[in-house]
Write an enzyme that holds these catalytic residues in place. Sequence first.
Site, mmCIF file in Angstrom:
data_model
loop_
_atom_site.group_PDB
_atom_site.id
_atom_site.type_symbol
_atom_site.label_atom_id
_atom_site.label_comp_id
_atom_site.label_asym_id
_atom_site.label_seq_id
_atom_site.Cartn_x
_atom_site.Cartn_y
_atom_site.Cartn_z
ATOM 1 C CE LYS A 10 -3.929 -2.435 2.275
ATOM 2 N NZ LYS A 10 -4.889 -2.068 3.743
ATOM 3 N NE ARG A 90 -6.070 -12.509 5.558
ATOM 4 C CZ ARG A 90 -6.892 -11.525 5.574
ATOM 5 N NH1 ARG A 90 -6.920 -10.560 4.658
ATOM 6 N NH2 ARG A 90 -7.638 -11.129 6.465
ATOM 7 C CB THR A 96 -7.363 -6.164 9.881
ATOM 8 O OG1 THR A 96 -8.085 -7.214 9.238
ATOM 9 C CG2 THR A 96 -8.084 -4.771 8.977
ATOM 10 N NE ARG A 107 -2.523 -6.052 6.890
ATOM 11 C CZ ARG A 107 -3.807 -6.536 6.437
ATOM 12 N NH1 ARG A 107 -4.306 -7.499 7.409
ATOM 13 N NH2 ARG A 107 -4.271 -6.115 5.553
ATOM 14 C CG ASN A 121 -3.619 -2.686 7.310
ATOM 15 O OD1 ASN A 121 -3.421 -1.981 5.904
ATOM 16 N ND2 ASN A 121 -4.572 -3.241 7.299
ATOM 17 C CG HIS A 124 -5.260 -6.547 -0.051
ATOM 18 N ND1 HIS A 124 -6.391 -6.664 0.616
ATOM 19 C CD2 HIS A 124 -5.302 -7.131 -1.158
ATOM 20 C CE1 HIS A 124 -7.026 -7.332 -0.138
ATOM 21 N NE2 HIS A 124 -6.376 -7.879 -1.110
#
Length: 165
Positions: A10, A90, A96, A107, A121, A124
């Site tokens: 991001k 993940r 999240t 993250r 964070n 994605h």
Amino acid sequence: MNNQTLILIKPDGLTKSLTGNVLSRLSETKLDIVGARMVQVSRELAEEHYRELKDKPFFDDLVKYIMGEYHKKKVMALVYYGENAISKVREICGKTNPEEADSVSIRGAYGRITTAGVYENVMHASANPQDAEREIKLWFTPDEIIADIYSTIEVEEQTKTLKWQ
Ligand code: IDP
Ligand code: MG
């Protein structure tokens, strides 16, 4: 089972020069990178990517965040493929909420919540095979992926494209 997942680094990750760190952490998975591109995210793409969250109070900020309104206006999009790609990525990505994410996750290590409440964070990662398919098809065309992950059809089109001069 082999599957594929969409990863986005991001705008906060790119602005903070975390690309190398994120890719190094992801290389622990031993998965194959089968697609990669730099993207300037339009409002249309942002809203479509996060369409399931459109009723959330943080939706407007989220769209601005992924468009790079708070950082550099760019995102790095990648597709990783291999054994349990979705769950492996993940796991390394982390929860999240960056304050709740395991501190060894990406993250947890690099994310933050701004005073305005935006979860910065860093990355994605697709949550499940249905999301992965929708998201990969949104961010990539078939010829940008170097593996046969979804079926394709050939369509004849007359469009103007830029070529190197
Ligand atoms: P995920 O990215 O871990 O799959 P989702 O629930 O799909 O989490 O949310 C998508 C993105 O929306 C998150 O990565 C984060 O940037 C943002 N987000 C989710 N929940 C919140 C929240 O409660 N406050 C602020 N931003 C949030
Ligand atoms: Mg999600």
